[in-house]
Scaffold this motif. Structure first.
Motif, PDB file in Angstrom:
ATOM      1  N   SER A   1     -86.601 -55.068 159.311  1.00  0.00           N
ATOM      2  CA  SER A   1     -87.752 -54.177 159.233  1.00  0.00           C
ATOM      3  C   SER A   1     -88.971 -54.827 159.878  1.00  0.00           C
ATOM      4  O   SER A   1     -89.343 -55.951 159.538  1.00  0.00           O
ATOM      5  CB  SER A   1     -88.060 -53.836 157.776  1.00  0.00           C
ATOM      6  OG  SER A   1     -89.294 -53.145 157.681  1.00  0.00           O
ATOM      7  N   SER A   2     -89.593 -54.114 160.799  1.00  0.00           N
ATOM      8  CA  SER A   2     -90.814 -54.621 161.417  1.00  0.00           C
ATOM      9  C   SER A   2     -92.050 -54.246 160.612  1.00  0.00           C
ATOM     10  O   SER A   2     -93.174 -54.527 161.030  1.00  0.00           O
ATOM     11  CB  SER A   2     -90.949 -54.053 162.840  1.00  0.00           C
ATOM     12  OG  SER A   2     -89.929 -54.546 163.676  1.00  0.00           O
ATOM     13  N   ASP A   3     -91.849 -53.615 159.469  1.00  0.00           N
ATOM     14  CA  ASP A   3     -92.958 -53.134 158.646  1.00  0.00           C
ATOM     15  C   ASP A   3     -93.213 -54.012 157.425  1.00  0.00           C
ATOM     16  O   ASP A   3     -94.016 -53.653 156.569  1.00  0.00           O
ATOM     17  CB  ASP A   3     -92.687 -51.697 158.188  1.00  0.00           C
ATOM     18  CG  ASP A   3     -92.441 -50.763 159.357  1.00  0.00           C
ATOM     19  OD1 ASP A   3     -93.164 -50.885 160.359  1.00  0.00           O
ATOM     20  OD2 ASP A   3     -91.524 -49.927 159.277  1.00  0.00           O
ATOM     21  N   HIS A   4     -92.498 -55.139 157.326  1.00  0.00           N
ATOM     22  CA  HIS A   4     -92.651 -56.024 156.161  1.00  0.00           C
ATOM     23  C   HIS A   4     -92.712 -57.469 156.640  1.00  0.00           C
ATOM     24  O   HIS A   4     -91.771 -58.242 156.468  1.00  0.00           O
ATOM     25  CB  HIS A   4     -91.486 -55.830 155.180  1.00  0.00           C
ATOM     26  CG  HIS A   4     -91.433 -54.461 154.588  1.00  0.00           C
ATOM     27  ND1 HIS A   4     -90.920 -53.380 155.256  1.00  0.00           N
ATOM     28  CD2 HIS A   4     -91.871 -54.004 153.392  1.00  0.00           C
ATOM     29  CE1 HIS A   4     -91.012 -52.308 154.492  1.00  0.00           C
ATOM     30  NE2 HIS A   4     -91.594 -52.650 153.370  1.00  0.00           N
TER      31      HIS A   4
ATOM     32  N   ALA B   1     -94.476 -42.886 157.214  1.00  0.00           N
ATOM     33  CA  ALA B   1     -93.067 -43.290 157.180  1.00  0.00           C
ATOM     34  C   ALA B   1     -92.839 -44.539 158.021  1.00  0.00           C
ATOM     35  O   ALA B   1     -92.087 -45.435 157.641  1.00  0.00           O
ATOM     36  CB  ALA B   1     -92.176 -42.146 157.674  1.00  0.00           C
ATOM     37  N   LYS B   2     -93.489 -44.600 159.186  1.00  0.00           N
ATOM     38  CA  LYS B   2     -93.300 -45.736 160.084  1.00  0.00           C
ATOM     39  C   LYS B   2     -93.795 -47.027 159.452  1.00  0.00           C
ATOM     40  O   LYS B   2     -93.279 -48.121 159.732  1.00  0.00           O
ATOM     41  CB  LYS B   2     -94.038 -45.480 161.402  1.00  0.00           C
ATOM     42  CG  LYS B   2     -93.686 -46.448 162.512  1.00  0.00           C
ATOM     43  CD  LYS B   2     -92.256 -46.270 162.956  1.00  0.00           C
ATOM     44  CE  LYS B   2     -91.895 -47.236 164.065  1.00  0.00           C
ATOM     45  NZ  LYS B   2     -90.459 -47.242 164.339  1.00  0.00           N
ATOM     46  N   THR B   3     -94.821 -46.915 158.580  1.00  0.00           N
ATOM     47  CA  THR B   3     -95.359 -48.107 157.909  1.00  0.00           C
ATOM     48  C   THR B   3     -94.780 -48.269 156.513  1.00  0.00           C
ATOM     49  O   THR B   3     -95.340 -49.009 155.701  1.00  0.00           O
ATOM     50  CB  THR B   3     -96.895 -48.021 157.833  1.00  0.00           C
ATOM     51  OG1 THR B   3     -97.270 -46.832 157.120  1.00  0.00           O
ATOM     52  CG2 THR B   3     -97.507 -47.999 159.219  1.00  0.00           C
TER      53      THR B   3
ATOM     54  N   SER C   1     -87.853 -49.082 162.112  1.00  0.00           N
ATOM     55  CA  SER C   1     -87.992 -48.952 160.663  1.00  0.00           C
ATOM     56  C   SER C   1     -86.604 -48.919 160.038  1.00  0.00           C
ATOM     57  O   SER C   1     -85.707 -48.246 160.540  1.00  0.00           O
ATOM     58  CB  SER C   1     -88.744 -47.662 160.306  1.00  0.00           C
ATOM     59  OG  SER C   1     -90.094 -47.750 160.686  1.00  0.00           O
ATOM     60  N   VAL C   2     -86.441 -49.645 158.962  1.00  0.00           N
ATOM     61  CA  VAL C   2     -85.169 -49.689 158.246  1.00  0.00           C
ATOM     62  C   VAL C   2     -85.241 -48.694 157.089  1.00  0.00           C
ATOM     63  O   VAL C   2     -86.102 -48.843 156.212  1.00  0.00           O
ATOM     64  CB  VAL C   2     -84.875 -51.108 157.725  1.00  0.00           C
ATOM     65  CG1 VAL C   2     -83.607 -51.113 156.881  1.00  0.00           C
ATOM     66  CG2 VAL C   2     -84.747 -52.077 158.898  1.00  0.00           C
TER      67      VAL C   2
ATOM     68  N   CYS D   1     -98.034 -51.840 168.175  1.00  0.00           N
ATOM     69  CA  CYS D   1     -96.903 -51.464 169.027  1.00  0.00           C
ATOM     70  C   CYS D   1     -95.739 -50.932 168.204  1.00  0.00           C
ATOM     71  O   CYS D   1     -94.943 -50.139 168.689  1.00  0.00           O
ATOM     72  CB  CYS D   1     -96.455 -52.647 169.875  1.00  0.00           C
ATOM     73  SG  CYS D   1     -97.566 -52.996 171.251  1.00  0.00           S
ATOM     74  N   THR D   2     -95.621 -51.392 166.949  1.00  0.00           N
ATOM     75  CA  THR D   2     -94.584 -50.854 166.077  1.00  0.00           C
ATOM     76  C   THR D   2     -94.817 -49.373 165.830  1.00  0.00           C
ATOM     77  O   THR D   2     -93.897 -48.559 165.863  1.00  0.00           O
ATOM     78  CB  THR D   2     -94.567 -51.613 164.741  1.00  0.00           C
ATOM     79  OG1 THR D   2     -94.152 -52.946 164.984  1.00  0.00           O
ATOM     80  CG2 THR D   2     -93.618 -50.974 163.754  1.00  0.00           C
ATOM     81  N   ILE D   3     -96.077 -49.008 165.577  1.00  0.00           N
ATOM     82  CA  ILE D   3     -96.401 -47.596 165.362  1.00  0.00           C
ATOM     83  C   ILE D   3     -96.261 -46.823 166.664  1.00  0.00           C
ATOM     84  O   ILE D   3     -95.681 -45.746 166.714  1.00  0.00           O
ATOM     85  CB  ILE D   3     -97.823 -47.454 164.788  1.00  0.00           C
ATOM     86  CG1 ILE D   3     -97.882 -48.082 163.392  1.00  0.00           C
ATOM     87  CG2 ILE D   3     -98.243 -45.996 164.729  1.00  0.00           C
ATOM     88  CD1 ILE D   3     -99.242 -48.070 162.766  1.00  0.00           C
ATOM     89  N   GLY D   4     -96.775 -47.407 167.732  1.00  0.00           N
ATOM     90  CA  GLY D   4     -96.701 -46.720 169.013  1.00  0.00           C
ATOM     91  C   GLY D   4     -95.296 -46.553 169.527  1.00  0.00           C
ATOM     92  O   GLY D   4     -95.025 -45.663 170.331  1.00  0.00           O
TER      93      GLY D   4
END
Length: 491
Positions: A204-207, A439-441, A180-181, A389-392
């Motif tokens: 960022s892996s969330d966008h 926060a992670k997402t 996460s950025v 996997c991003t969350i995990g």
């Protein structure tokens, strides 16, 4: 004593710092000699790796390491004390494989039920390096590695993987690995950050939606990365963007793509090769550091490092699979962890021995592909897609005592996290866990945490980390989903 183990607890503060702080402190730290950063054990592991082209020596050394691991476990780990009679029959390292067969298969549930039975009574708390796993499986778990050894080993093998990929000291690496950025979800916030220590341009892996891709492309144009480290599910949307919006001056710089942590589908590799026009290399490893495998530029199969750990395949009844072409579960016996030696550890991942001859890396065990890590996405409230996997990858410690967990989603921006445990999570733990996922997402996903008595298995006897009830074809594209489902259905 490696500096990396000393400063690792402060990594979160470094990551959250402004870019100018990372640029200045990271640049200074990156100049520290390798031996100082990673310790003397790093050099020892590198020396072993460098001799792996000597097949006879490697086979002997693998037997020696296996026997040393088994002997240590029997003599110092309570769970294996009953095997002392079997150890008495061992004459030399060539007997190590026979001794290994006397050990029972180790289930994750058994390890979680009473982890202290699997800790060596000869290694004090000062040697324990706590770790959490659960990134792509449904069994969250706390385990222990060996301080000043396990991380040095991982650095040595990862460095070798980089060497295989042709990574040089001046290469900037584009990283899409669940990081996460800070501030990326805020208006005007940056979608990237640069770490000069590893020369990582973190996106960022969330966008991963199309509307954010121009911001990614801008960062790529600025930093000019030449190598990519990524989760496959995170890189595919970017590859789709470049395919639809060609930028040859950017993609032509990429010399290699290294993929981590997730099951990889053929169509993804084909897409990435088509877009970036370079070798795509695969890595298999896990937080337990029990076995590790990589593919090669000239061979896409997985080659297991023989001195990292011992790999077996077993069927549903735990019987050894030796013939090629028969799918089985990967069972791992890790070397070089005296704190908690994992012996015949069931990983939950599936593979099959390769039928083709191994002329490139003689002495390495080879499997065709690893089938156990299914890629799935959660949908945020603004329809952004976030890989499970991003969350995990956060390895939330609040779930370390849970027996099993599973996400379930039927509404964008909301999901239920089912936690199978004997006791309820405390309000404080629930709040921390929900805040961590939010926060992670980047503020995209609220979760409701529900304690359950059981979680249903799939037809193949496995647990799914995510039950996704939304039709993702409207987000990723129908062709993408169909091909992913087809691949998943072959497991």
């Amino acid at each position: 004593m490696p500096i990396e183990d000393i400063v690792h607890p402060f990594l979160k503060f470094y990551t959250a710092a402004p870019q100018w702080v990372k640029s200045s402190l990271g640049h200074v730290y990156s100049m520290a000699p390798t031996r100082l950063r990673y310790g003397a054990k790093y050099d020892e592991f590198q020396a072993e790796i460098n001799r792996c082209n000597d097949v006879a020596w490697t086979a002997r050394r693998a037997d020696e390491k296996l026997l040393a691991t088994l002997r240590w476990a029997i003599e110092t780990v309570p769970a294996y004390a009953h095997l002392k009679a079997a150890l008495a029959d061992v004459r030399d390292p060539s007997d190590a494989t026979r001794l290994l067969a006397a050990f029972p298969l180790l289930e994750k549930e058994s390890l979680k039920a009473d982890s202290t039975r699997y800790l060596s009574n000869k290694m004090g708390p000062e040697t324990h390096l706590m770790a959490f796993t659960g990134g792509s499986t449904s069994v969250p778990m706390k385990l222990y590695l060996e301080k000043y050894v396990s991380r040095s080993k991982d650095f040595a093998y990862n460095s070798t993987f980089d060497t295989v990929a042709g990574v040089g000291s001046g290469d900037v690496i584009l990283a899409l690995r669940g990081r996460s950025v800070p501030g990326a979800g805020k208006p005007g916030g940056s979608l990237w950050m640069y770490d000069p220590i590893k020369r990582y341009l973190h996106l960022s892996s969330d966008h991963l939606e199309a509307k954010y891709m121009p911001g990614y492309v801008e960062a790529i144009a600025k930093w000019k990365p030449t190598i990519i480290h990524a989760f496959p599910s995170a890189l595919v949307p970017l590859a789709h963007w470049f395919k639809a919006n060609p930028a040859p001056e950017l993609v032509a710089r990429i010399r290699a793509v290294q993929l981590f942590s997730e099951n990889v589908y053929d169509y993804q590799v084909d897409l990435i090769r088509e877009v970036f026009g370079c070798p795509v290399l695969l890595d298999y490893g896990h937080s337990e550091r029990a076995v590790k495998a990589i593919s090669l530029p000239e061979d896409s199969r997985y080659f297991f490092w023989p001195l990292y750990g011992k790999v077996e395949l077993v069927d549903n009844d735990g019987r050894a699979i030796t013939e090629p072409g028969v799918i089985g579960e990967i069972v791992a016996t890790g070397f070089d962890n005296r704190v908690m030696p994992l012996i015949r550890y069931r990983t939950g991942d599936l593979a099959m021995w390769s039928k083709a001859p191994n002329t490139i890396r003689p002495g390495f065990a080879v499997v065709e592909r690893i089938e156990g890590r299914l890629q799935e996405f959660l949908v945020c409230r603004d329809h952004r897609l976030v890989s499970i996997c991003t969350i995990g990858a956060a390895h939330f410690e609040q779930l370390a005592s849970a027996d099993m967990m599973q996400f379930e989603q039927d509404t964008p921006g909301k999901a239920t996290l089912k936690v199978m445990s004997d006791t309820e999570l405390s309000p404080r733990a629930r709040s921390a866990l929900a805040a961590g996922v939010l926060a992670k997402t980047q503020g995209g996903l609220d979760i409701e945490i529900v304690r359950v008595d059981g979680i249903a298995r799939t037809g193949s006897g496995k647990h799914k980390l995510l039950v996704q009830r939304l039709d993702l074809s409207g987000y990723l594209g129908a062709a993408h989903i169909e091909r992913e489902s087809d691949s998943a259905g072959t497991l």
